[in-house]
Scaffold this active site. Structure first.
Site: not given
Length: 302
Positions: A10-11
């Site tokens: 997610s990052t």
């Protein structure tokens, strides 16, 4: 059969090394990674993998939450792959559509999703019926009474919601509108956008016009994008489609572009179904001369 791995975090502050190791150990010959939140619908890497898988290929993930936002999203992705002759496998879950057991699990998931939808509908109807029996009417009291302040408040909320949605989708449509309008008709711009984002919800002329009009109203786009386009030539449509395909994936070969056009059931200038690489090369050169590809490259460098 080729195993194609998909890894997501997610990052970009985290990495996919652990996922890549598991996918490689499972026999994946190629691995694609993406840095995006699981709640995001627009994930270009996943969209590309789902849109054009090889027949018999298997899309492999470490766990299903790396792929899908929800059960309905998972089923949608698998149905799309199956329709194209491809399959899906999750290493950490009992889902493998190449095996009878995996297909059985998928059927159970589908039945579960339908059951959940039926329960939600039943509870909603029961709640409304109970409210009516007690003399209550659902909805906003201010709207029922035609209160101007309540109506204005709802209208503002709808405008904010619409703008928020457009802003989330802007990466799909805004660059093409800025680049090609009003030089190309709306129909051609829509074809370019849809060819660049084959996995996203297809755009229509009316939807794109509304989006552009909203951004013009907020001064995020020049008003000239709404001007009438000059009369189009007979093959402007093909030039727009080929320019859209090439600019979205510059590494694509002439043969791959020809295959994409055939998959789209796009006829050649002579009305044939089979594309020759020489025809693709000719149209790409014309697209460059028309500024459809040159301006894209210049825009990306800015």
């Amino acid at each position: 059969m080729s195993l194609v791995g998909y890894a997501r975090v997610s990052t970009d502050l985290r990495d996919t090394a652990a996922q890549r190791r598991e996918l490689k150990a499972a026999g994946c010959t190629e691995i694609h990674e993406e840095f995006a939140s699981g709640t995001m619908r627009a994930r270009p890497v996943l969209a590309k993998l789902v849109a054009s898988p090889g027949r018999g290929d298997v899309l492999v993930v470490v766990r299903i939450y790396r792929l899908a936002r929800s059960l309905s999203h998972l089923l949608e992705v698998i149905e799309t792959l199956e329709a194209k002759g491809a399959h899906f496998r999750s290493l950490g879950d009992p889902i493998d559509t190449t095996s009878p057991q995996g297909k059985f699990t998928l059927q159970i998931l589908g039945a579960t999703a339908e059951f959940e939808r039926a329960l939600i509908r039943e509870r909603t109807l029961a709640g409304l019926a109970s409210a009516r029996e007690k003399g209550r009417v659902g909805g906003n009291p201010g709207l029922r009474n035609r209160d101007p302040e309540a109506i204005a408040k709802v209208a503002r909320a709808r405008v904010r919601s619409y703008f928020h949605k457009l802003n989330k989708e802007a990466q799909q449509w805004l660059p093409a509108v800025r680049q090609f309008r009003p030089r190309l008709p709306w129909e051609n711009v829509v074809r370019i956008i849809n060819s660049r984002h084959p996995g996203a919800t297809p755009w229509t002329v009316e939807r794109l016009r509304r989006a552009a009009g909203r951004f013009v109203m907020d001064r995020l786009l020049d008003r000239e994008v709404l001007d009438r386009a000059p009369p189009s030539q007979k093959d402007d449509r093909l030039l727009a489609i080929i320019a859209g395909i090439k600019s979205s994936a510059p590494e694509m070969t002439l043969k791959e572009i020809a295959q994409r056009l055939e998959a789209m059931r796009e006829p050649t200038p002579l009305g044939r179904s089979k594309w020759a690489t020489s025809s693709v090369a000719h149209l790409l050169e014309r697209a460059k001369q028309a500024g459809l590809l040159f301006e894209e490259a210049r825009h990306d460098q800015q």
